[in-house]
Design a protein around this motif. Structure first.
Motif, PDB file in Angstrom:
ATOM      1  N   SER A 184       7.400  22.943 -16.637  1.00 14.70           N
ATOM      2  CA  SER A 184       7.017  23.742 -17.806  1.00 14.70           C
ATOM      3  C   SER A 184       6.032  24.846 -17.445  1.00 14.70           C
ATOM      4  O   SER A 184       5.947  25.858 -18.144  1.00 14.70           O
ATOM      5  CB  SER A 184       6.402  22.860 -18.889  1.00 14.70           C
ATOM      6  N   VAL A 185       5.281  24.650 -16.370  1.00 11.37           N
ATOM      7  CA  VAL A 185       4.286  25.638 -15.969  1.00 11.37           C
ATOM      8  C   VAL A 185       4.949  26.952 -15.586  1.00 11.37           C
ATOM      9  O   VAL A 185       4.414  28.025 -15.852  1.00 11.37           O
ATOM     10  CB  VAL A 185       3.419  25.107 -14.794  1.00 11.37           C
ATOM     11  N   THR A 186       6.109  26.876 -14.993  1.00 18.43           N
ATOM     12  CA  THR A 186       6.784  28.098 -14.543  1.00 18.43           C
ATOM     13  C   THR A 186       7.987  28.467 -15.412  1.00 18.43           C
ATOM     14  O   THR A 186       8.782  29.322 -15.023  1.00 18.43           O
ATOM     15  CB  THR A 186       7.235  27.939 -13.072  1.00 18.43           C
ATOM     16  N   ALA A 187       8.104  27.852 -16.558  1.00 11.86           N
ATOM     17  CA  ALA A 187       9.225  28.180 -17.444  1.00 11.86           C
ATOM     18  C   ALA A 187       8.766  29.237 -18.442  1.00 11.86           C
ATOM     19  O   ALA A 187       7.616  29.226 -18.878  1.00 11.86           O
ATOM     20  CB  ALA A 187       9.696  26.932 -18.168  1.00 11.86           C
ATOM     21  N   PRO A 188       9.586  30.098 -18.837  1.00 14.07           N
ATOM     22  CA  PRO A 188      10.929  30.384 -18.329  1.00 14.07           C
ATOM     23  C   PRO A 188      10.835  31.202 -17.040  1.00 14.07           C
ATOM     24  O   PRO A 188       9.810  31.801 -16.747  1.00 14.07           O
ATOM     25  CB  PRO A 188      11.548  31.211 -19.445  1.00 14.07           C
ATOM     26  N   ASP A 189      11.920  31.191 -16.320  1.00 15.97           N
ATOM     27  CA  ASP A 189      11.971  31.995 -15.099  1.00 15.97           C
ATOM     28  C   ASP A 189      11.908  33.468 -15.478  1.00 15.97           C
ATOM     29  O   ASP A 189      12.554  33.905 -16.436  1.00 15.97           O
ATOM     30  CB  ASP A 189      13.275  31.740 -14.331  1.00 15.97           C
ATOM     31  N   LYS A 203       3.985  41.029 -12.289  1.00 13.38           N
ATOM     32  CA  LYS A 203       3.496  40.514 -11.003  1.00 13.38           C
ATOM     33  C   LYS A 203       2.196  39.744 -11.210  1.00 13.38           C
ATOM     34  O   LYS A 203       2.020  38.645 -10.667  1.00 13.38           O
ATOM     35  CB  LYS A 203       3.294  41.661 -10.022  1.00 13.38           C
ATOM     36  N   ALA A 204       1.277  40.279 -11.994  1.00 15.14           N
ATOM     37  CA  ALA A 204       0.000  39.598 -12.265  1.00 15.14           C
ATOM     38  C   ALA A 204       0.251  38.275 -12.983  1.00 15.14           C
ATOM     39  O   ALA A 204      -0.387  37.257 -12.672  1.00 15.14           O
ATOM     40  CB  ALA A 204      -0.917  40.493 -13.094  1.00 15.14           C
ATOM     41  N   PHE A 205       1.153  38.308 -13.934  1.00 13.78           N
ATOM     42  CA  PHE A 205       1.477  37.090 -14.667  1.00 13.78           C
ATOM     43  C   PHE A 205       2.076  36.034 -13.728  1.00 13.78           C
ATOM     44  O   PHE A 205       1.738  34.850 -13.812  1.00 13.78           O
ATOM     45  CB  PHE A 205       2.439  37.407 -15.816  1.00 13.78           C
ATOM     46  N   SER A 206       2.950  36.450 -12.823  1.00 13.40           N
ATOM     47  CA  SER A 206       3.547  35.521 -11.863  1.00 13.40           C
ATOM     48  C   SER A 206       2.486  34.918 -10.955  1.00 13.40           C
ATOM     49  O   SER A 206       2.545  33.725 -10.624  1.00 13.40           O
ATOM     50  CB  SER A 206       4.602  36.230 -11.010  1.00 13.40           C
ATOM     51  N   GLU A 207       1.507  35.724 -10.548  1.00 15.75           N
ATOM     52  CA  GLU A 207       0.420  35.202  -9.713  1.00 15.75           C
ATOM     53  C   GLU A 207      -0.420  34.174 -10.477  1.00 15.75           C
ATOM     54  O   GLU A 207      -0.811  33.150  -9.919  1.00 15.75           O
ATOM     55  CB  GLU A 207      -0.449  36.348  -9.203  1.00 15.75           C
ATOM     56  N   THR A 211      12.720  37.044 -14.069  1.00 21.54           N
ATOM     57  CA  THR A 211      13.444  37.777 -13.032  1.00 21.54           C
ATOM     58  C   THR A 211      13.216  39.271 -13.248  1.00 21.54           C
ATOM     59  O   THR A 211      12.770  39.684 -14.331  1.00 21.54           O
ATOM     60  CB  THR A 211      14.948  37.460 -13.095  1.00 21.54           C
ATOM     61  N   PRO A 212      13.550  40.068 -12.269  1.00 23.84           N
ATOM     62  CA  PRO A 212      13.386  41.522 -12.438  1.00 23.84           C
ATOM     63  C   PRO A 212      14.165  42.070 -13.635  1.00 23.84           C
ATOM     64  O   PRO A 212      13.791  43.089 -14.202  1.00 23.84           O
ATOM     65  CB  PRO A 212      13.911  42.111 -11.124  1.00 23.84           C
ATOM     66  N   THR A 213      15.212  41.367 -14.038  1.00 24.05           N
ATOM     67  CA  THR A 213      15.972  41.862 -15.190  1.00 24.05           C
ATOM     68  C   THR A 213      15.321  41.462 -16.508  1.00 24.05           C
ATOM     69  O   THR A 213      15.575  42.091 -17.527  1.00 24.05           O
ATOM     70  CB  THR A 213      17.418  41.328 -15.164  1.00 24.05           C
TER      71      THR A 213
END
Length: 119
Positions: free
Chosen positions: A41-46, A58-62, A48-50
């Motif tokens: 759940s921490v990384t959901a939803p994926d 990028k900041a959010f992904s970090e 993607t660049p689309t």
């Protein structure tokens, strides 16, 4: 208070502590299972660049990666440490209980022996 009643009260207290620790251990094991089950759940939803891109993405992904590391530390390391500590205390209490039971048996035998001498 006689020595025998002191030992008996100590035994009763240690047994209550053991029950509470076993309940706590059971709860922690269940919580750890829930943590592991919901880790995705921490990384959901994926993302993607689309679906999302740019500097904010990028900041959010970090931030998500940092959260995932913290989540794993909590669900694995910290909970494992707490569980191990409780398991060690349970083992210690079992030893104390056995010792108290032996002391109680010895004290009862001593009292019986004294009563026989008085007769």
């Amino acid at each position: 208070m006689s020595y025998l009643s002191y030992l008996t009260s100590q035994l009763h207290e240690k047994k209550e502590q053991l029950v509470r620790l076993r309940n706590s251990l059971s709860s922690l094991n269940a919580l750890q299972g829930e943590f592991l089950q919901h880790q995705s759940s921490v990384t959901a939803p994926d993302l993607t660049p689309t679906t999302w891109q740019g500097t904010l993405a990028k900041a959010f992904s970090e931030i998500r990666e940092d959260m995932l590391l913290s989540y794993k530390d909590l669900s694995h390391n910290q909970l494992d440490t707490a569980i191990t500590t409780i398991e060690d205390k349970i083992a210690s209490l079992r030893t104390e209980i056995q010792s108290l039971e032996t002391s109680i048996a010895n004290e009862r035998a001593r009292i019986e022996q004294e009563q026989r001498k008085e007769r």
